[in-house]
Write a protein that holds these residues in place. Sequence first.
Motif, mmCIF file in Angstrom:
data_model
loop_
_atom_site.group_PDB
_atom_site.id
_atom_site.type_symbol
_atom_site.label_atom_id
_atom_site.label_comp_id
_atom_site.label_asym_id
_atom_site.label_seq_id
_atom_site.Cartn_x
_atom_site.Cartn_y
_atom_site.Cartn_z
ATOM 1 N N THR A 1 0.613 -1.014 -0.332
ATOM 2 C CA THR A 1 -0.017 -0.113 -0.654
ATOM 3 C C THR A 1 0.768 1.467 -0.065
ATOM 4 O O THR A 1 2.080 0.866 0.262
ATOM 5 N N LEU B 1 -1.309 -5.350 4.876
ATOM 6 C CA LEU B 1 -1.327 -4.068 4.125
ATOM 7 C C LEU B 1 0.273 -3.869 4.182
ATOM 8 O O LEU B 1 0.028 -2.674 4.261
ATOM 9 N N TYR C 1 -4.607 3.770 7.646
ATOM 10 C CA TYR C 1 -5.065 2.885 7.795
ATOM 11 C C TYR C 1 -6.941 2.586 9.055
ATOM 12 O O TYR C 1 -7.696 2.560 8.756
ATOM 13 N N GLY D 1 -9.934 0.038 9.087
ATOM 14 C CA GLY D 1 -9.644 -0.337 7.846
ATOM 15 C C GLY D 1 -8.756 -0.852 7.933
ATOM 16 O O GLY D 1 -9.806 -2.097 6.621
ATOM 17 N N HIS E 1 -10.885 -4.239 6.452
ATOM 18 C CA HIS E 1 -9.715 -5.210 4.052
ATOM 19 C C HIS E 1 -9.592 -6.970 4.724
ATOM 20 O O HIS E 1 -10.097 -7.104 4.196
ATOM 21 N N ALA F 1 -7.217 5.617 1.961
ATOM 22 C CA ALA F 1 -6.162 5.147 2.647
ATOM 23 C C ALA F 1 -5.035 6.020 3.550
ATOM 24 O O ALA F 1 -5.500 6.469 4.973
#
Lengths: 481, 481
Positions: A51, A287, A350, A354, A358, B13
């Motif tokens: 990410t 991530l 995130y 977050g 995910h 994000a």
Amino acid sequence: MDHNQFKTAAHSAIDDKDWAQIQEDVDTKIKPGLTHWQSPNFMAYYPACVTYPSILGEMYSATFTAPAFNWLCSPACTEMETIIMDWVAKSLALPECFRSTSETRGGGVIQNSASDAIATIIVAARERRVRELLLAEGLKEGTPEYEDRKFDVQAKLVAIASDQTHSSGAKGALIAGTRFRSVTTRLEDNMEMTGPRLREVLEKCDKDGLTPYHITLTFGTTNTCSVDRFAEIKAVLQEKPAWQHIWVHIDAAYAGASLVADEWQYIAKNFAEGVDSFNMNMHKWLLVNFDASVLFVRNRLDLTSALDITPTYLRNPYSESGSVIDYRNWCISLGRRFRALKIWFVIRSYGLNGMKAHIRKSIGLGDTFAGLVRGRSDLFEIVTKPGFGLTVFRVRSPQGASNGAGGSSDRVVKDEVANDLTKKISELVNTRGEIFITSTVVDGVCVIRVISANALAEEKYIRNAFDVIVRTTEEVLQEQK
Amino acid sequence: MDHNQFKTAAHSAIDDKDWAQIQEDVDTKIKPGLTHWQSPNFMAYYPACVTYPSILGEMYSATFTAPAFNWLCSPACTEMETIIMDWVAKSLALPECFRSTSETRGGGVIQNSASDAIATIIVAARERRVRELLLAEGLKEGTPEYEDRKFDVQAKLVAIASDQTHSSGAKGALIAGTRFRSVTTRLEDNMEMTGPRLREVLEKCDKDGLTPYHITLTFGTTNTCSVDRFAEIKAVLQEKPAWQHIWVHIDAAYAGASLVADEWQYIAKNFAEGVDSFNMNMHKWLLVNFDASVLFVRNRLDLTSALDITPTYLRNPYSESGSVIDYRNWCISLGRRFRALKIWFVIRSYGLNGMKAHIRKSIGLGDTFAGLVRGRSDLFEIVTKPGFGLTVFRVRSPQGASNGAGGSSDRVVKDEVANDLTKKISELVNTRGEIFITSTVVDGVCVIRVISANALAEEKYIRNAFDVIVRTTEEVLQEQK
């Protein structure tokens, strides 16, 4: 540090013209040879997410280069790693004992990969068990008798895992120079390690005069994402005094990420007692880009007693006082990158919510895909229990021989026709390059694994993947008629 | 991969506001806790260089994340690593046998650190020696007799290094579960491992019924950058048939970088015969950021025979055919980052000439500093032969007891007053924070090590460092009067 100077020094090494040529070569020579793990059509192995915050973390880590082999080498690297590992332990709802603040002197460390983590743990387990046995014999550390006896005792040690445990279990035992025995799993047990099967192996070791010292249990095996039967296994390990000394390690490399989501955290309760260490890879499903393999131990002295060899040039007043952590004694590598930074960036960007979202999204996509497979029971059958985003299935033999009439039986049995078909279809799908999937063999049954859990995964891609597999299957079956 | 989608996913994000907060925390919470290895005033340990092209390489590597555990996982990662390792071998003038194209089936692999490289090599050496011994006994691999005997034989194995070898030698032997013996070095031999001293250790092993199987020789030891006496040692290893089977490894972690410069390449000629493997860290002195530890072997089958445990889910037609390299069988880790990229960027940007210039500049700065130390022989004395940028010296005892009249003797002798003074001054310099240096102890003598070899090093900084050390020394001597 003077930033202008740095700029000047760097400019003498690379100018815009140079870079334009390098960039062109990256585009034309490198990119075509990459396997695109970040593509939403990548559904092979397990994901290896990356990410933006994670890339920035990697870039800052490189910029701040300091091979932080001890605290003094760059205090922030060490201190942030301790803080972040405690955050991660908390986010995964790991029992208190795995935090740096615990009474058991636990703590976490970032390792290069699960293989490194497991090799490290196996060496620590070997050293702990040998020391226990030799001290029980009344030997004194540092004497020639101790050394001789140490290697005799070591020659009888056995590390244990199941035949579904990641190959790093066997490789770790090999690196540590000890024997290895595996516990057989079966499709009827959903490829999970069971208590009775483990007992058989332990009893065989006892009979052969061998000493089991380490076991790797898996939360989410590589082939099928099966979960070993922790409670049952821990009960077996209590049955004999010698078995109670076996180091129990949980390899949750992939599925451990699910523990950020509240609904899975009940699984972590299994690790509160009778478990010595736990690892998971944030660089798979959580991530953060490779490498970010986090390892937690109940008692960090188990690691440092095994791995600390401090020469004079690494001595310093801070380490000597015991007031700081020197992570080099928690792993095989001496130098280390500042990997806590990228984990921090990802968690900050995130947020825990977050990350939960995910994980839940990926599990939902897996459920959708499994549903699609079930909907075409004329073509496919699910082989192991789907879960954590992964579906494991095979192509049915057109003769329907595998499952009795209509293939309605719950029990998947070996079938060479189905095996050949499944392998052929899987390879054809990959050769065509629209999607990328993996095939493997479990208990003699050839299967296809599909998992879509990277940052770009979406329902439309998983539906398209199913269409590709159906189309290819129908084509192959048609040809064979 | 669809780049627009990636952008969207990432934007959800992290937004600019989030990032501003993170950046502020980096500036206020992280930076103050860093040890600035890139500062031109950093003269401790050995350098750990970072350069712009290298940072870009790290960033691209993260972006292209693919845990390249086999060729199929990302062909470009593997293929570029093979090409780059051959380039590096050639740039260092390593003998032909260490290239992937060699008749001996050699080749190079990027490891995390020298510690990982050496642990890997020691495991490979152990496996090779045990196999040789068991096959000579007529045992058959895969039988229970072979396994039992394997661990008996292993219990007698000894890895060897000198007391100046990096701690990874002893740690590697520990990880591999074998014994370790060290060869003593002396100041009168400039802390180099000598043939006669090694012979004593080998003969003692023979007498004790132990089997030496691995030796690490060092080109540029951690304490003083001494160079073991390769020719003399190799001659000793030829003296007995059993000794000829010892795996010879060259650890050139720091000084190996000097081999890019023509005037030092004669040293690499020593590795053409009687050497099994060689490692150096581009991440120390060769402008690539940590981690870029390169390991070369004469015969890659020595690595793969020891480390290849291929489970079904990693089988694929490319690997099975033997036509591709799977680097996971060359190291402990399974997954790997795309580190060849940053080496490529650095080589492309600096060019071989730029790298040579960097090495020569650092060596020149070292010569300058050693000259300054010699010019104040009233205060200091050089303890070991300066070289490769490093100066190792101590503060003289004001009584001049250490070296006879006027301190003119060549021979440095132990002196507690000088030891205490040297340690005190070194710690005081570091506490004040103008420059950062390391102290260590060699053959009972406490010394200061100064080396200025990162990308920003310049003569004015090394002269300033000398002034700081002189000033602090005079101040301490004054106080003690």
